[in-house]
Design an enzyme around this catalytic site. Structure first.
Site, PDB file in Angstrom:
ATOM      1  N   HIS A 100       0.862  -1.183   0.000  1.00 19.72           N
ATOM      2  CA  HIS A 100       0.000   0.000   0.000  1.00 19.72           C
ATOM      3  C   HIS A 100       0.893   1.226   0.000  1.00 19.72           C
ATOM      4  O   HIS A 100       1.248   1.764   1.059  1.00 19.72           O
ATOM      5  CB  HIS A 100      -0.933  -0.036   1.219  1.00 19.72           C
ATOM      6  CG  HIS A 100      -1.926   1.087   1.269  1.00 19.72           C
ATOM      7  ND1 HIS A 100      -3.090   1.024   2.012  1.00 19.72           N
ATOM      8  CD2 HIS A 100      -1.944   2.301   0.676  1.00 19.72           C
ATOM      9  CE1 HIS A 100      -3.772   2.145   1.867  1.00 19.72           C
ATOM     10  NE2 HIS A 100      -3.085   2.942   1.066  1.00 19.72           N
TER      11      HIS A 100
ATOM     12  N   HIS B  49       1.309   4.762  -2.659  1.00 16.12           N
ATOM     13  CA  HIS B  49       0.911   5.491  -3.874  1.00 16.12           C
ATOM     14  C   HIS B  49       2.169   6.124  -4.440  1.00 16.12           C
ATOM     15  O   HIS B  49       2.820   6.918  -3.729  1.00 16.12           O
ATOM     16  CB  HIS B  49      -0.115   6.572  -3.535  1.00 16.12           C
ATOM     17  CG  HIS B  49      -1.349   6.036  -2.878  1.00 16.12           C
ATOM     18  ND1 HIS B  49      -2.524   5.828  -3.567  1.00 16.12           N
ATOM     19  CD2 HIS B  49      -1.584   5.642  -1.597  1.00 16.12           C
ATOM     20  CE1 HIS B  49      -3.438   5.347  -2.724  1.00 16.12           C
ATOM     21  NE2 HIS B  49      -2.890   5.220  -1.524  1.00 16.12           N
TER      22      HIS B  49
ATOM     23  N   HIS C 223      -9.466   0.798  -1.074  1.00 21.78           N
ATOM     24  CA  HIS C 223      -9.423   1.520   0.196  1.00 21.78           C
ATOM     25  C   HIS C 223     -10.833   1.464   0.790  1.00 21.78           C
ATOM     26  O   HIS C 223     -11.813   1.789   0.110  1.00 21.78           O
ATOM     27  CB  HIS C 223      -9.072   2.987  -0.008  1.00 21.78           C
ATOM     28  CG  HIS C 223      -7.638   3.267  -0.335  1.00 21.78           C
ATOM     29  ND1 HIS C 223      -6.954   2.674  -1.350  1.00 21.78           N
ATOM     30  CD2 HIS C 223      -6.742   4.117   0.263  1.00 21.78           C
ATOM     31  CE1 HIS C 223      -5.715   3.132  -1.384  1.00 21.78           C
ATOM     32  NE2 HIS C 223      -5.559   4.013  -0.412  1.00 21.78           N
TER      33      HIS C 223
ATOM     34  N   GLU D  66     -11.087   3.659   6.021  1.00 23.54           N
ATOM     35  CA  GLU D  66     -10.099   4.661   6.474  1.00 23.54           C
ATOM     36  C   GLU D  66     -10.884   5.783   7.165  1.00 23.54           C
ATOM     37  O   GLU D  66     -10.696   6.054   8.338  1.00 23.54           O
ATOM     38  CB  GLU D  66      -9.304   5.197   5.272  1.00 23.54           C
ATOM     39  CG  GLU D  66      -8.228   6.214   5.634  1.00 23.54           C
ATOM     40  CD  GLU D  66      -7.531   6.793   4.395  1.00 23.54           C
ATOM     41  OE1 GLU D  66      -8.089   6.707   3.269  1.00 23.54           O
ATOM     42  OE2 GLU D  66      -6.428   7.362   4.559  1.00 23.54           O
TER      43      GLU D  66
ATOM     44  N   ASP E 268       1.771   4.164   2.646  1.00 20.13           N
ATOM     45  CA  ASP E 268       0.720   4.968   2.017  1.00 20.13           C
ATOM     46  C   ASP E 268       1.320   6.088   1.152  1.00 20.13           C
ATOM     47  O   ASP E 268       1.461   5.918  -0.069  1.00 20.13           O
ATOM     48  CB  ASP E 268      -0.246   5.527   3.075  1.00 20.13           C
ATOM     49  CG  ASP E 268      -1.648   5.784   2.548  1.00 20.13           C
ATOM     50  OD1 ASP E 268      -1.900   5.496   1.356  1.00 20.13           O
ATOM     51  OD2 ASP E 268      -2.497   6.268   3.315  1.00 20.13           O
ATOM     52  N   ASP E 269       1.632   7.232   1.755  1.00 17.52           N
ATOM     53  CA  ASP E 269       2.188   8.390   1.022  1.00 17.52           C
ATOM     54  C   ASP E 269       3.378   8.924   1.815  1.00 17.52           C
ATOM     55  O   ASP E 269       3.297   9.988   2.454  1.00 17.52           O
ATOM     56  CB  ASP E 269       1.110   9.477   0.886  1.00 17.52           C
ATOM     57  CG  ASP E 269      -0.117   8.958   0.149  1.00 17.52           C
ATOM     58  OD1 ASP E 269      -0.062   8.843  -1.076  1.00 17.52           O
ATOM     59  OD2 ASP E 269      -1.127   8.645   0.829  1.00 17.52           O
TER      60      ASP E 269
HETATM   61  N1  ADE Z   1      -4.655   8.564  -2.303  1.00 17.48           N
HETATM   62  C1  ADE Z   1      -3.411   8.678  -1.819  1.00 17.48           C
HETATM   63  N2  ADE Z   1      -3.402   8.393  -0.522  1.00 17.48           N
HETATM   64  C2  ADE Z   1      -4.663   8.065  -0.164  1.00 17.48           C
HETATM   65  C3  ADE Z   1      -5.292   7.667   1.047  1.00 17.48           C
HETATM   66  N3  ADE Z   1      -4.611   7.540   2.190  1.00 17.48           N
HETATM   67  N4  ADE Z   1      -6.611   7.433   1.040  1.00 17.48           N
HETATM   68  C4  ADE Z   1      -7.303   7.575  -0.091  1.00 17.48           C
HETATM   69  N5  ADE Z   1      -6.761   7.936  -1.245  1.00 17.48           N
HETATM   70  C5  ADE Z   1      -5.450   8.187  -1.288  1.00 17.48           C
HETATM   71 ZN    ZN Z   2      -3.713   4.764   0.314  1.00 20.67          ZN
END
Ligand code: ADE
Ligand code: ZN
Length: 332
Positions: free
Chosen positions: A8, A10, A188, A191, A269-270
Site C-alpha cells: 500500500h 501510492h 481503500h 479509512e 501509504d504516502d
Molecule cells: N490517495 C493517496 N493516498 C490516499 C489515502 N490515504 N486514502 C485515499 N486515497 C489516497
Molecule cells: Zn492509500
C-alpha cells in the site's frame, strides 16, 4: 531490519519536496514556493481531503516519461533501504489523464523504473491502477479503457481518493470488467468510511485485500468475516496519525487487529507526506504500540502471503525472513 513486501504505497505519494522542486523547474511549472522546508511545512493535514488537495496539486509537475521514471526509481531505491523485497505500487492514472498526460507516458516511465529495479535495487515490483472514487464510476470505466492497451504493465486495480460519500458499490461494474481482464482487485475502505464500506468492497467488488480497514473493527461480524476468509488488511499507521484517522499512534487499532487474528500488513501509504517509509512504520509501532519481535515477524510474513507474486517467490522471501534459506531456492 526485516525483509518485507510493501502493498500500500501510492507512487505519487512518494514525491519528496526535493524532487517536486526539481521536476517543476525541469517542466517550467510554478509552485507556491520552491523552498523545500516551506513545502514540508504545508504537510500538516486535518483529514484525508486536506491531504488530497495538496497531493493532487503537486502531481501537476509530472509531465514526461522521464518524470515518472525518476519518481518510481527514487521510491524503489528508498524501498530497498527499508528492507522491501516486493512492492505493489498504486498509481493514479486518472489524475494524469486529467492533466492531459497520455497513458503511454505514465506506463512507459513507471514500467522502465520497475523493470530496472530488481537488478539495481533488488526490489521486485508491480503496478496497481487506482480509480478515483470521487470522480464516479463512468470516469473509472474510461480510465480502465485507456489503460487496456497497457494491460501487460499492471497487475490489478484499486479504489482510492476521498472516501466519504463515495461507497464501493458504485464501482461494481468497473471492478467486474477489471476481473474479466484477469486483474487483481483491492480497495481503500474503512479509512474514514464505516464498516459498511468494507462489506461493500468485499461483497460488491470482490476485493482480495482491504486497504486500511481501520473501521472494520467497529463491527464484530465483519471482523469474523475478515478472519475466516483471511482477507489481508494493508494498514498504514503513520498515515492514520497524519490524516487524523487516529489522534495518537498509541490509540491505533493495530494491536486489536493482531489479537483478533487478522492478516495485517504494515505500509507507508504516502511516505513523502506522512513522515515515514515502511520500515519507519515498523519502528514506530514497536516503539509506540509495544509490539514485540514476534508481532513484527508475523506482519512481515503476512505481507509476503498477501502479495500477488507467484508462490515460489513468496516462499523464497518467507524463507529469507525466517532465516531458513533452503539453499535450492534463491530469492529471485
Ligand atoms: N490517495 C493517496 N493516498 C490516499 C489515502 N490515504 N486514502 C485515499 N486515497 C489516497
Ligand atoms: Zn492509500
Amino acid at each position: 531490519m526485516l525483509p518485507k513486501a510493501e502493498l500500500h504505497v501510492h507512487i505519487e505519494g512518494t514525491l519528496e519536496p526535493e524532487l517536486l522542486v526539481r521536476l517543476a523547474a525541469r517542466n517550467a511549472i510554478a509552485l507556491p514556493t520552491t523552498d523545500v522546508e516551506a513545502l514540508r511545512r504545508r504537510y500538516r493535514f486535518s483529514d484525508l481531503q486536506s491531504f488530497l488537495d495538496v497531493y493532487y496539486e503537486s502531481q501537476a509537475v509530472l509531465r514526461t516519461e522521464e518524470d515518472f521514471y525518476d519518481l518510481a526509481g527514487a521510491y524503489l531505491q528508498r524501498a530497498a533501504g527499508q528492507g522491501v523485497r516486493r512492492a505493489e505500487i498504486f498509481f493514479d492514472l486518472q489524475q494524469h489523464l486529467d492533466n492531459e498526460i497520455e497513458a503511454g507516458t505514465v506506463f512507459s516511465g513507471l514500467d522502465r523504473a520497475l523493470r530496472e529495479s530488481r537488478e539495481s535495487h533488488g526490489v521486485d515490483a508491480a503496478l496497481i491502477m487506482c480509480f478515483l472514487r470521487d470522480r464516479g464510476p463512468e470516469a473509472a470505466m474510461r480510465a480502465l479503457r485507456a489503460a487496456m492497451p497497457f494491460r501487460d504493465r499492471f497487475i490489478g486495480v484499486g479504489l482510492d481518493s476521498s472516501e466519504l460519500g463515495h461507497p464501493p458499490s458504485r464501482f461494481r461494474d468497473v471492478f467486474a470488467a477489471a476481473a474479466s481482464e484477469g486483474l487483481h482487485r483491492v480497495a481503500h475502505a474503512g479509512e474514514e468510511g464505516g464498516p459498511d464500506y468494507v462489506w461493500e468492497a468485499l461483497d460488491d467488488l470482490h476485493v482480495e485485500r482491504i486497504d486500511h480497514g481501520n473501521r472494520a473493527m467497529e463491527d464484530p461480524a465483519l471482523v469474523e468475516r475478515l478472519r475466516s476468509e483471511g482477507i489481508p488488511l494493508t494498514v498504514c499507521p503513520l498515515s492514520n496519525v497524519a490524516l487524523k484517522v487516529v489522534d495518537r499512534l498509541d490509540e491505533h487499532v493495530l494491536p486489536r487487529m493482531l489479537a483478533e487474528g487478522l492478516c495485517v500488513t504494515l505500509n507507508s501509504d504516502d511516505p513523502a507526506y506522512f513522515g515515514g517509509y515502511v520500515e519507519d512504520n515498523f519502528v514506530a509501532v514497536r516503539e509506540h504500540l509495544g509490539l514485540d519481535e514476534q508481532a513484527l515477524l508475523t506482519m512481515a510474513a503476512n505481507s509476503f502471503d498477501a502479495c500477488f507474486a507467484d508462490e515460489a517467490r513468496r516462499e523464497a522471501w518467507k524463507a529469507e525472513l525466517h532465516g531458513t534459506s533452503s539453499g535450492s531456492a534463491p530469492v529471485p
